[in-house]
Design a protein around this motif. Structure first.
Motif, PDB file in Angstrom:
ATOM      1  N   UNK A  34       0.841  -1.192   0.000  1.00 48.42           N
ATOM      2  CA  UNK A  34       0.000   0.000   0.000  1.00 48.42           C
ATOM      3  C   UNK A  34       0.882   1.250   0.000  1.00 48.42           C
ATOM      4  N   UNK A  35       0.663   2.121  -0.965  1.00 51.40           N
ATOM      5  CA  UNK A  35       1.438   3.346  -1.093  1.00 51.40           C
ATOM      6  C   UNK A  35       2.676   3.200  -1.955  1.00 51.40           C
ATOM      7  N   UNK A  36       2.948   2.008  -2.461  1.00 49.05           N
ATOM      8  CA  UNK A  36       4.117   1.759  -3.309  1.00 49.05           C
ATOM      9  C   UNK A  36       3.640   1.134  -4.613  1.00 49.05           C
ATOM     10  N   UNK A  37       4.513   1.153  -5.613  1.00 48.79           N
ATOM     11  CA  UNK A  37       4.175   0.532  -6.893  1.00 48.79           C
ATOM     12  C   UNK A  37       4.735  -0.877  -7.008  1.00 48.79           C
ATOM     13  N   UNK A  38       5.546  -1.299  -6.018  1.00 47.58           N
ATOM     14  CA  UNK A  38       6.190  -2.606  -6.075  1.00 47.58           C
ATOM     15  C   UNK A  38       5.868  -3.420  -4.830  1.00 47.58           C
ATOM     16  N   UNK A  39       6.147  -4.713  -4.894  1.00 47.35           N
ATOM     17  CA  UNK A  39       5.900  -5.604  -3.759  1.00 47.35           C
ATOM     18  C   UNK A  39       7.063  -5.518  -2.774  1.00 47.35           C
ATOM     19  N   UNK A  40       6.927  -6.206  -1.655  1.00 48.73           N
ATOM     20  CA  UNK A  40       7.958  -6.149  -0.624  1.00 48.73           C
ATOM     21  C   UNK A  40       9.262  -6.791  -1.075  1.00 48.73           C
ATOM     22  N   UNK A  41       9.202  -7.714  -2.023  1.00 52.06           N
ATOM     23  CA  UNK A  41      10.417  -8.350  -2.524  1.00 52.06           C
ATOM     24  C   UNK A  41      11.199  -7.432  -3.455  1.00 52.06           C
ATOM     25  N   UNK A  42      10.520  -6.482  -4.080  1.00 51.76           N
ATOM     26  CA  UNK A  42      11.167  -5.601  -5.042  1.00 51.76           C
ATOM     27  C   UNK A  42      11.451  -4.213  -4.492  1.00 51.76           C
ATOM     28  N   UNK A  43      11.451  -4.057  -3.181  1.00 48.07           N
ATOM     29  CA  UNK A  43      11.959  -2.842  -2.583  1.00 48.07           C
ATOM     30  C   UNK A  43      10.981  -1.918  -1.919  1.00 48.07           C
ATOM     31  N   UNK A  44       9.744  -2.288  -1.745  1.00 45.54           N
ATOM     32  CA  UNK A  44       8.801  -1.391  -1.087  1.00 45.54           C
ATOM     33  C   UNK A  44       9.150  -1.256   0.385  1.00 45.54           C
ATOM     34  N   UNK A  45       9.330  -0.040   0.824  1.00 41.29           N
ATOM     35  CA  UNK A  45       9.603   0.212   2.234  1.00 41.29           C
ATOM     36  C   UNK A  45      11.000  -0.144   2.667  1.00 41.29           C
ATOM     37  N   UNK A  46      11.878  -0.423   1.737  1.00 34.25           N
ATOM     38  CA  UNK A  46      13.229  -0.841   2.092  1.00 34.25           C
ATOM     39  C   UNK A  46      14.170   0.331   2.283  1.00 34.25           C
ATOM     40  N   UNK A  47      15.333   0.039   2.799  1.00 33.67           N
ATOM     41  CA  UNK A  47      16.370   1.049   2.964  1.00 33.67           C
ATOM     42  C   UNK A  47      16.383   1.667   4.340  1.00 33.67           C
ATOM     43  N   UNK A  48      17.459   2.383   4.613  1.00 29.84           N
ATOM     44  CA  UNK A  48      17.632   3.048   5.895  1.00 29.84           C
ATOM     45  C   UNK A  48      17.471   4.547   5.724  1.00 29.84           C
ATOM     46  N   UNK A  49      17.261   5.225   6.828  1.00 28.29           N
ATOM     47  CA  UNK A  49      17.246   6.682   6.804  1.00 28.29           C
ATOM     48  C   UNK A  49      18.663   7.197   6.627  1.00 28.29           C
ATOM     49  N   UNK A  50      18.779   8.358   6.024  1.00 30.31           N
ATOM     50  CA  UNK A  50      20.086   8.972   5.854  1.00 30.31           C
ATOM     51  C   UNK A  50      20.481   9.684   7.144  1.00 30.31           C
ATOM     52  N   UNK A  51      21.774   9.852   7.335  1.00 34.94           N
ATOM     53  CA  UNK A  51      22.257  10.616   8.477  1.00 34.94           C
ATOM     54  C   UNK A  51      22.548   9.772   9.696  1.00 34.94           C
ATOM     55  N   UNK A  52      22.401  10.369  10.846  1.00 30.82           N
ATOM     56  CA  UNK A  52      22.790   9.727  12.101  1.00 30.82           C
ATOM     57  C   UNK A  52      21.947   8.496  12.418  1.00 30.82           C
ATOM     58  N   UNK A  53      20.781   8.350  11.810  1.00 32.75           N
ATOM     59  CA  UNK A  53      19.942   7.180  12.069  1.00 32.75           C
ATOM     60  C   UNK A  53      20.409   5.942  11.314  1.00 32.75           C
ATOM     61  N   UNK A  54      21.308   6.110  10.337  1.00 32.42           N
ATOM     62  CA  UNK A  54      21.796   4.981   9.549  1.00 32.42           C
ATOM     63  C   UNK A  54      22.738   4.131  10.390  1.00 32.42           C
TER      64      UNK A  54
END
Length: 88
Positions: A34-54
Motif C-alpha cells: 500500500x502506497x508503493x508501486x512494487x511488492x515487498x520483494x522488489x523494494x517497497x519500504x526498504x532502505x535506511x534513513x540517511x544521516x545519524x539514524x543509519x
C-alpha cells in the motif's frame, strides 16, 4: 461465505507489482505494498534513513551537509586564489 469475511479477497484484489523479470520479461504478479508501486520483494519500504539514524553512520564528515559545505569552501578558496593571481 461473504467475500468481506475472507482476508485473502483483499490481497487478490490489490494492485499488482510494477517490477518485471530480467530473465522472462514477465510482470511480478505479487501484490504491491500500500502506497508503493512494487511488492515487498522488489523494494517497497526498504532502505535506511540517511544521516545519524543509519547503522553505518560514523562521524558525519561524509554527510551531504558536510560535503556541500566543503564544496562551498573550496569554491571560495579558488576565487580568492584567482583574485590574488590577478592582483599580483
Amino acid at each position: 461465505m461473504n467475500d468481506g469475511d475472507n482476508p485473502m479477497c483483499r490481497a487478490h484484489a490489490a494492485p499488482r507489482c510494477a517490477a518485471t523479470s530480467k530473465r522472462t520479461g514477465q510482470p511480478c504478479k505479487g501484490p504491491a505494498v500500500k502506497g508503493w508501486r512494487v511488492c515487498r520483494f522488489h523494494g517497497a519500504g526498504g532502505g535506511h534513513r540517511a544521516g545519524a539514524d543509519h547503522p553505518s553512520y560514523r562521524h558525519g564528515m561524509r554527510a551531504r551537509e558536510w560535503i556541500e559545505a566543503r564544496r562551498e569552501i573550496n569554491d571560495l578558496v579558488r576565487e580568492a586564489r584567482e583574485i590574488e593571481r590577478l592582483i599580483s
